[in-house]
Motif scaffolding. Structure first.
Motif, PDB file in Angstrom:
ATOM      1  N   ALA A 275       0.826  -1.207   0.000  1.00  0.00           N
ATOM      2  CA  ALA A 275       0.000   0.000   0.000  1.00  0.00           C
ATOM      3  C   ALA A 275       0.861   1.258   0.000  1.00  0.00           C
ATOM      4  CB  ALA A 275      -0.917   0.005   1.216  1.00  0.00           C
ATOM      5  N   GLU A 276       0.285   2.352  -0.479  1.00  0.00           N
ATOM      6  CA  GLU A 276       0.881   3.678  -0.309  1.00  0.00           C
ATOM      7  C   GLU A 276       0.202   4.321   0.896  1.00  0.00           C
ATOM      8  OE1 GLU A 276       1.121   8.061  -2.449  1.00  0.00           O
ATOM      9  OE2 GLU A 276       0.809   6.296  -3.710  1.00  0.00           O
ATOM     10  N   GLU A 277       0.909   4.369   2.014  1.00  0.00           N
ATOM     11  CA  GLU A 277       0.336   4.842   3.272  1.00  0.00           C
ATOM     12  C   GLU A 277       0.922   6.195   3.671  1.00  0.00           C
ATOM     13  OE1 GLU A 277      -2.063   3.796   4.972  1.00  0.00           O
ATOM     14  OE2 GLU A 277      -2.207   1.618   5.034  1.00  0.00           O
ATOM     15  N   ASP A 278       0.145   6.939   4.450  1.00  0.00           N
ATOM     16  CA  ASP A 278       0.631   8.208   4.977  1.00  0.00           C
ATOM     17  C   ASP A 278       1.787   7.987   5.949  1.00  0.00           C
ATOM     18  OD1 ASP A 278      -1.438   9.336   3.545  1.00  0.00           O
ATOM     19  OD2 ASP A 278      -2.807   9.330   5.259  1.00  0.00           O
ATOM     20  N   PHE A 279       1.718   6.900   6.705  1.00  0.00           N
ATOM     21  CA  PHE A 279       2.780   6.562   7.652  1.00  0.00           C
ATOM     22  C   PHE A 279       3.059   5.065   7.604  1.00  0.00           C
ATOM     23  CE2 PHE A 279       3.946   5.354  12.106  1.00  0.00           C
ATOM     24  CZ  PHE A 279       5.233   5.886  12.091  1.00  0.00           C
ATOM     25  N   GLY A 280       2.104   4.251   8.011  1.00  0.00           N
ATOM     26  CA  GLY A 280       2.260   2.799   7.947  1.00  0.00           C
ATOM     27  C   GLY A 280       2.723   2.205   9.258  1.00  0.00           C
ATOM     28  N   ILE A 281       1.765   1.833  10.107  1.00  0.00           N
ATOM     29  CA  ILE A 281       2.098   1.290  11.427  1.00  0.00           C
ATOM     30  C   ILE A 281       2.505  -0.175  11.340  1.00  0.00           C
ATOM     31  CG2 ILE A 281       1.111   0.669  13.677  1.00  0.00           C
ATOM     32  CD1 ILE A 281      -0.469   3.248  13.599  1.00  0.00           C
ATOM     33  N   THR A 282       1.793  -0.974  10.543  1.00  0.00           N
ATOM     34  CA  THR A 282       2.045  -2.420  10.514  1.00  0.00           C
ATOM     35  C   THR A 282       3.480  -2.780  10.118  1.00  0.00           C
ATOM     36  OG1 THR A 282      -0.273  -2.654   9.853  1.00  0.00           O
ATOM     37  CG2 THR A 282       1.088  -4.625   9.795  1.00  0.00           C
ATOM     38  N   PRO A 283       4.088  -2.131   9.122  1.00  0.00           N
ATOM     39  CA  PRO A 283       5.487  -2.451   8.831  1.00  0.00           C
ATOM     40  C   PRO A 283       6.426  -2.190  10.010  1.00  0.00           C
ATOM     41  CG  PRO A 283       4.501  -1.313   6.972  1.00  0.00           C
ATOM     42  CD  PRO A 283       3.519  -1.234   8.095  1.00  0.00           C
ATOM     43  N   LEU A 284       6.116  -1.194  10.827  1.00  0.00           N
ATOM     44  CA  LEU A 284       6.941  -0.942  12.008  1.00  0.00           C
ATOM     45  C   LEU A 284       6.703  -1.992  13.085  1.00  0.00           C
ATOM     46  CD1 LEU A 284       6.951   2.931  12.284  1.00  0.00           C
ATOM     47  CD2 LEU A 284       8.955   1.444  12.250  1.00  0.00           C
ATOM     48  N   GLU A 285       5.471  -2.470  13.204  1.00  0.00           N
ATOM     49  CA  GLU A 285       5.202  -3.553  14.146  1.00  0.00           C
ATOM     50  C   GLU A 285       5.975  -4.810  13.753  1.00  0.00           C
ATOM     51  OE1 GLU A 285       0.674  -2.161  15.469  1.00  0.00           O
ATOM     52  OE2 GLU A 285       0.944  -3.607  13.845  1.00  0.00           O
ATOM     53  N   ALA A 286       6.053  -5.068  12.438  1.00  0.00           N
ATOM     54  CA  ALA A 286       6.829  -6.212  11.962  1.00  0.00           C
ATOM     55  C   ALA A 286       8.308  -6.042  12.313  1.00  0.00           C
ATOM     56  CB  ALA A 286       6.652  -6.376  10.458  1.00  0.00           C
ATOM     57  N   GLY A 297       7.819   1.296  -2.236  1.00  0.00           N
ATOM     58  CA  GLY A 297       8.665   2.368  -1.742  1.00  0.00           C
ATOM     59  C   GLY A 297       8.141   3.764  -1.946  1.00  0.00           C
ATOM     60  N   LYS A 298       6.885   3.990  -1.610  1.00  0.00           N
ATOM     61  CA  LYS A 298       6.312   5.321  -1.732  1.00  0.00           C
ATOM     62  C   LYS A 298       5.469   5.602  -0.500  1.00  0.00           C
ATOM     63  CE  LYS A 298       3.995   8.346  -5.085  1.00  0.00           C
ATOM     64  NZ  LYS A 298       3.264   8.419  -6.371  1.00  0.00           N
ATOM     65  N   GLY A 299       5.392   6.876  -0.115  1.00  0.00           N
ATOM     66  CA  GLY A 299       4.617   7.225   1.064  1.00  0.00           C
ATOM     67  C   GLY A 299       5.455   7.146   2.323  1.00  0.00           C
ATOM     68  N   GLY A 300       4.774   7.029   3.466  1.00  0.00           N
ATOM     69  CA  GLY A 300       5.443   7.071   4.754  1.00  0.00           C
ATOM     70  C   GLY A 300       6.418   5.948   5.009  1.00  0.00           C
ATOM     71  N   VAL A 301       6.184   4.764   4.421  1.00  0.00           N
ATOM     72  CA  VAL A 301       7.077   3.636   4.706  1.00  0.00           C
ATOM     73  C   VAL A 301       8.499   3.879   4.206  1.00  0.00           C
ATOM     74  CG1 VAL A 301       5.261   1.887   4.785  1.00  0.00           C
ATOM     75  CG2 VAL A 301       6.385   2.396   2.615  1.00  0.00           C
ATOM     76  N   SER A 302       8.660   4.775   3.240  1.00  0.00           N
ATOM     77  CA  SER A 302      10.003   5.084   2.765  1.00  0.00           C
ATOM     78  C   SER A 302      10.828   5.790   3.832  1.00  0.00           C
ATOM     79  CB  SER A 302       9.937   5.948   1.501  1.00  0.00           C
ATOM     80  OG  SER A 302       9.373   7.214   1.783  1.00  0.00           O
ATOM     81  N   GLU A 303      10.143   6.274   4.893  1.00  0.00           N
ATOM     82  CA  GLU A 303      10.820   6.935   6.002  1.00  0.00           C
ATOM     83  C   GLU A 303      10.986   6.033   7.218  1.00  0.00           C
ATOM     84  OE1 GLU A 303       8.844  10.764   6.752  1.00  0.00           O
ATOM     85  OE2 GLU A 303       7.936  10.531   4.764  1.00  0.00           O
ATOM     86  N   THR A 304      10.270   4.926   7.248  1.00  0.00           N
ATOM     87  CA  THR A 304      10.280   4.067   8.440  1.00  0.00           C
ATOM     88  C   THR A 304      10.971   2.719   8.204  1.00  0.00           C
ATOM     89  OG1 THR A 304       8.098   3.148   7.886  1.00  0.00           O
ATOM     90  CG2 THR A 304       8.154   5.115   9.294  1.00  0.00           C
TER      91      THR A 304
END
Length: 369
Positions: A275-286, A297-304
């Motif tokens: 997904a293209e997310e504003d931030f993306g919590i689930t990838p950080l939980e992983a 690689g687009k959106g908030g996950v590119s920063e987290t």
């Protein structure tokens, strides 16, 4: 100093409500306002069991289930809240909360999850997915969204300081309002996700099955890689579509309790996110579990997520939302997996712990009060 916190609507405990919870830890004496409040008794701990002052929409028919249907009235509703007695007003806003009226001697700080997505750059996608891209209802929806954009632009002038939840959202705020925004990443409850270094032989994806999550692409990609096992957790309106694309190597588990999700997340070789997310919590939980992430690689996950070009990488990015791009990214992961260490994933996730958010948010507010 009297403080008020205004939130769009209170109907569940999700990402924005977790941010609100941390705000209340910082300002426990703050009064809370919202367009509606349907959080049941026994689940109000994140609100510190405080009362919430609501708008006239709270009393409208079927508002508990159909509150979004009253969106055209929400600008009027939010402007009826009298916050003139407060020194500090904090809006927790992804829709209308930032439109609350404040005076010249009041400080209004807006933590913006995003300008109203479905009124701005995602309007065409929203209308298409809702079946409102044509016909009389479609024209009515477009007129309402036009009005929402005018109101949203005007009310940005009433905000003294913007905070964005990612650089991606800060760019959207600049594009929409022509306002600079500080970036403070939202809190992720990383301590509740146990670190697990030993991995089993499967990949994991987990999400609500709605169109923009692109779960169908992930399942289709793994169907073309029969030697790799994928576990899919989640439910939603696209469940049947996603399940129909699954091969024998794809296990569709549907909705699972949080503890089951955590167990699978801890032991997965990698977590897949399209997904293209504003931030993306689930990838950080992983990552908090020590699990690498393979993500669009687009959106908030590119920063987290730290890609392979960074020091101590925690994942791999794919450049487009397509089956072939996901397949290529999984192949690259197989070649580079030794470079992505579980400990690095965990350490990266800890940068987003709730105490980090509270410290940075407090420091930001202290500059202005």
């Amino acid at each position: 100093m009297r403080t008020a916190i205004i939130h769009d609507w209170l109907v569940t405990y999700a990402g924005a409500e977790r941010v609100l919870e941390q705000m209340l830890y910082i300002f426990p004496d703050a009064d809370i306002y919202s367009t509606v409040d349907y959080i049941p008794q026994g689940q109000r701990g994140f609100l510190l069991d405080k009362p919430v002052q609501t708008t006239f929409i709270q009393r409208f028919p079927f508002a508990e289930k159909k509150y979004r249907s009253y969106l055209p009235l929400m600008p009027l509703a939010i402007e009826q809240l009298d916050l003139s007695g407060y020194d500090l007003v904090i809006s927790s806003s992804h829709a209308v909360a930032k439109g609350v009226l404040t005076g010249p001697d009041q400080m209004h700080i807006c933590l913006c999850y995003s300008p109203i997505r479905y009124a701005w750059d995602l309007q065409h996608q929203y209308l298409k997915e809702s079946g409102l891209d044509k016909g009389l209802k479609g024209w009515l929806a477009k007129a309402i969204l036009h009005y929402m954009r005018l109101w949203d632009s005007r009310t940005a002038n009433g905000v003294d300081c913007f905070i964005a939840i990612s650089d991606f959202i800060a760019r959207r705020i600049w594009k929409t309002y022509r306002r600079d925004a500080a970036v403070i990443y939202p809190p992720v409850d990383v301590d509740t996700f146990n670190f697990y270094e030993t991995k089993e032989d499967y990949f994991l994806t987990a999400s609500r099955m709605v169109p923009y999550k692109r779960m169908d692409l992930i399942v289709e990609a793994f169907k073309s890689m029969p030697d790799k096992r994928l576990v899919v957790i989640g439910d939603g309106p696209e469940f049947d579509k996603v399940a129909a694309k699954a091969g024998e190597n794809v296990v569709i588990m549907g909705y699972q309790p949080t503890e089951v999700l955590k167990e699978y997340m801890q032991k997965a070789r990698a977590f897949i996110f399209a997904a293209e997310e504003d931030f993306g919590i689930t990838p950080l939980e992983a990552q908090a579990c020590g699990t690498p992430v393979i993500a669009y690689g687009k959106g908030g996950v590119s920063e987290t997520i730290i890609g392979l070009d960074g020091e101590n990488p925690t994942g791999i990015f794919f450049p487009e939302q397509s089956v072939s791009a996901i397949v290529d990214a999984v192949d690259l992961f197989e070649l580079e997996k030794e470079r992505i260490r579980p400990g690095a994933c965990r350490n990266n996730a800890m940068r987003f712990a709730p105490n980090v958010f509270r410290q940075k948010f407090s420091e930001f507010v202290d500059q202005y009060i």
